[in-house]
Design a protein around this motif. Structure first.
Motif, mmCIF file in Angstrom:
data_model
loop_
_atom_site.group_PDB
_atom_site.id
_atom_site.type_symbol
_atom_site.label_atom_id
_atom_site.label_comp_id
_atom_site.label_asym_id
_atom_site.label_seq_id
_atom_site.Cartn_x
_atom_site.Cartn_y
_atom_site.Cartn_z
ATOM 1 N N VAL A 21 -36.184 -17.894 31.511
ATOM 2 C CA VAL A 21 -35.904 -19.127 32.196
ATOM 3 C C VAL A 21 -34.965 -18.788 33.475
ATOM 4 N N ALA A 22 -33.934 -17.656 33.573
ATOM 5 C CA ALA A 22 -33.018 -17.428 34.622
ATOM 6 C C ALA A 22 -33.900 -16.690 35.704
ATOM 7 N N SER A 23 -34.790 -15.979 35.380
ATOM 8 C CA SER A 23 -35.476 -15.267 36.505
ATOM 9 C C SER A 23 -36.678 -16.226 36.895
ATOM 10 N N THR A 24 -37.099 -17.093 36.190
ATOM 11 C CA THR A 24 -38.317 -18.013 36.641
ATOM 12 C C THR A 24 -37.485 -19.033 37.356
ATOM 13 N N PHE A 25 -36.467 -19.613 36.748
ATOM 14 C CA PHE A 25 -35.533 -20.625 37.604
ATOM 15 C C PHE A 25 -35.212 -20.045 39.022
ATOM 16 N N VAL A 26 -34.921 -19.032 39.298
ATOM 17 C CA VAL A 26 -34.664 -18.333 40.529
ATOM 18 C C VAL A 26 -35.777 -18.391 41.416
ATOM 19 N N GLY A 27 -36.949 -17.826 40.779
ATOM 20 C CA GLY A 27 -38.069 -17.723 41.406
ATOM 21 C C GLY A 27 -38.543 -19.144 41.943
ATOM 22 N N LEU A 28 -38.547 -19.982 40.985
ATOM 23 C CA LEU A 28 -39.417 -21.294 41.540
ATOM 24 C C LEU A 28 -38.489 -22.249 42.081
ATOM 25 N N GLU A 29 -37.227 -22.451 41.842
ATOM 26 C CA GLU A 29 -36.311 -23.340 42.266
ATOM 27 C C GLU A 29 -35.448 -22.879 43.504
ATOM 28 N N LEU A 30 -35.138 -21.491 43.696
ATOM 29 C CA LEU A 30 -34.538 -20.873 44.809
ATOM 30 C C LEU A 30 -35.127 -20.320 45.901
ATOM 31 N N PHE A 31 -36.423 -19.898 45.613
ATOM 32 C CA PHE A 31 -37.211 -19.455 46.538
ATOM 33 C C PHE A 31 -38.588 -19.979 46.973
ATOM 34 N N TRP A 32 -39.303 -20.194 45.814
ATOM 35 C CA TRP A 32 -40.576 -20.790 45.671
ATOM 36 C C TRP A 32 -40.833 -22.161 46.257
ATOM 37 N N PRO A 33 -41.324 -22.407 47.217
ATOM 38 C CA PRO A 33 -41.752 -23.719 47.654
ATOM 39 C C PRO A 33 -42.368 -24.748 46.551
ATOM 40 N N GLN A 34 -42.124 -26.049 46.519
ATOM 41 C CA GLN A 34 -42.580 -26.997 45.446
ATOM 42 C C GLN A 34 -44.222 -27.045 45.891
ATOM 43 N N PRO A 35 -45.037 -27.719 44.885
ATOM 44 C CA PRO A 35 -46.371 -27.534 45.034
ATOM 45 C C PRO A 35 -46.550 -28.564 46.261
ATOM 46 N N PRO A 36 -47.567 -28.046 47.228
ATOM 47 C CA PRO A 36 -47.799 -28.838 48.330
ATOM 48 C C PRO A 36 -48.622 -29.971 47.882
ATOM 49 N N SER A 37 -49.014 -30.957 48.879
ATOM 50 C CA SER A 37 -49.796 -32.273 48.401
ATOM 51 C C SER A 37 -51.124 -31.486 48.460
ATOM 52 N N PHE A 38 -52.024 -32.047 47.427
ATOM 53 C CA PHE A 38 -53.341 -31.615 47.285
ATOM 54 C C PHE A 38 -54.097 -32.348 48.259
ATOM 55 N N ASP A 39 -53.468 -33.468 49.018
ATOM 56 C CA ASP A 39 -54.278 -34.267 49.942
ATOM 57 C C ASP A 39 -54.331 -33.471 51.534
ATOM 58 N N LEU A 40 -53.553 -32.260 51.316
ATOM 59 C CA LEU A 40 -53.536 -31.652 52.904
ATOM 60 C C LEU A 40 -54.669 -31.033 53.207
ATOM 61 N N THR A 41 -55.168 -31.098 54.460
ATOM 62 C CA THR A 41 -56.255 -30.402 55.101
ATOM 63 C C THR A 41 -56.125 -28.645 54.848
ATOM 64 N N ALA A 42 -57.352 -28.114 54.929
ATOM 65 C CA ALA A 42 -57.148 -26.622 55.009
ATOM 66 C C ALA A 42 -56.116 -26.199 56.044
ATOM 67 N N ASP A 43 -56.052 -26.475 57.245
ATOM 68 C CA ASP A 43 -55.267 -25.974 58.362
ATOM 69 C C ASP A 43 -53.811 -26.366 57.899
ATOM 70 N N GLN A 44 -53.493 -27.540 57.381
ATOM 71 C CA GLN A 44 -52.052 -27.916 56.997
ATOM 72 C C GLN A 44 -51.649 -27.078 55.545
ATOM 73 N N THR A 45 -52.553 -26.791 54.784
ATOM 74 C CA THR A 45 -52.413 -25.909 53.738
ATOM 75 C C THR A 45 -51.960 -24.368 54.255
ATOM 76 N N ALA A 46 -52.819 -23.940 55.180
ATOM 77 C CA ALA A 46 -52.492 -22.523 55.564
ATOM 78 C C ALA A 46 -51.249 -22.664 56.446
ATOM 79 N N GLY A 47 -50.850 -23.575 57.039
ATOM 80 C CA GLY A 47 -49.455 -23.889 57.529
ATOM 81 C C GLY A 47 -48.291 -23.473 56.844
ATOM 82 N N TYR A 48 -48.483 -24.492 55.425
ATOM 83 C CA TYR A 48 -47.556 -24.418 54.573
ATOM 84 C C TYR A 48 -47.209 -23.131 54.088
ATOM 85 N N TYR A 49 -48.262 -22.321 53.976
ATOM 86 C CA TYR A 49 -48.093 -20.881 53.339
ATOM 87 C C TYR A 49 -47.394 -20.035 54.382
#
Length: 253
Positions: A21-49
């Motif tokens: 839980v500690a390792s995953t919490f650090v990875g998901l909540e402190l560094f990892w961006p939350q899920p992008p909207s699945f309505d984004l275009t391909a260009d918007q999704t690539a820009g998010y990454y």
């Protein structure tokens, strides 16, 4: 390996729930961006990454380490459930196999996340979005096996109350509640926005913030049971010690 050493290892593997839980919490909540909207275009999704590349890659590393702790904890949980499960032990076997699938499948999903974030500025946006969809949706699609494991272990824990190595009753009921919460991910392939989309509160957040507390609560209960077993072993050894001291010495003929 001595029984005392074996119990020490079991306590460590039970405590791997906290490390996961500690390792995953650090990875998901402190560094990892939350899920992008699945309505984004391909260009918007690539820009998010592109914008969150470092966060994705660091998060992948922390979460990948967490999968090792999760697998170790899962095996230990299975060992303790088998001690409670009488007869054919099919319930505990199905439970641990269902749980063990999670770190294995999620490790592949993490690799896909890593590939999507590896060079999003030079990869075709359509490919990046496809990789993103595969990683996000497949990482959540472990829910049927996870729900089954939570429910089966919960029923087994409630059924085996009163035994010396039984886990607390509240944990069994909590597992049943968390199993129901997993069903919030059922619609993720049918909707791209809203509370039950892959990035919605009823799917991603509800499942994430019930799974983590369930593993923490289960790990804590497991450590307590093993601590009682260790204390009982120490008491038995202490009770036997005077008998060994008072035993008459052998006399040479």
């Amino acid at each position: 390996m001595s029984l005392r050493s074996d119990l020490a290892w079991q306590r460590f593997f039970a405590a791997c729930s906290f490390l996961f839980v500690a390792s995953t919490f650090v990875g998901l909540e402190l560094f990892w961006p939350q899920p992008p909207s699945f309505d984004l275009t391909a260009d918007q999704t690539a820009g998010y990454y592109v914008a969150h590349q470092t966060g994705f890659l660091v998060g992948v590393v922390f979460c990948s380490v967490g999968m090792a702790f999760l697998l170790a904890w899962t095996v230990q949980f299975g060992v303790m459930l088998r001690r409670l499960d009488a007869g054919s032990r099919v319930v505990s076997t199905v439970t641990v196999v269902s749980l063990a699938a999670s770190p294995v499948l999620l490790s592949f999903d993490l690799a896909i996340f890593g590939v999507a974030a590896f060079r999003p500025d030079t990869t075709s946006p359509e490919i990046t979005r496809a990789l993103s969809d595969v990683a996000w949706l497949s990482s959540q699609h472990i829910w049927p096996m996870l729900a089954a494991a939570m429910a089966l272990s919960g029923l087994l824990i409630v059924k085996t109350q009163g035994r010396p190595d039984s886990l607390p009753r509240w944990l069994g009921y909590f597992g049943l509640v968390c199993a129901v919460a997993e069903f919030g991910q059922l619609p993720i392939f049918f909707v791209k926005s809203g509370p039950f989309a892959g990035d919605g509160a009823g799917a991603w957040y509800l499942a994430t913030f019930t799974w983590g507390p369930w593993i923490l609560g289960t790990g804590w209960a497991m450590v307590r049971v093993l601590a009682r077993q260790s204390a009982a072993l120490d008491a038995t050894a202490a009770a036997a010690a005077p008998a060994e001291v008072d035993a008459p010495a052998e006399v040479d003929a």
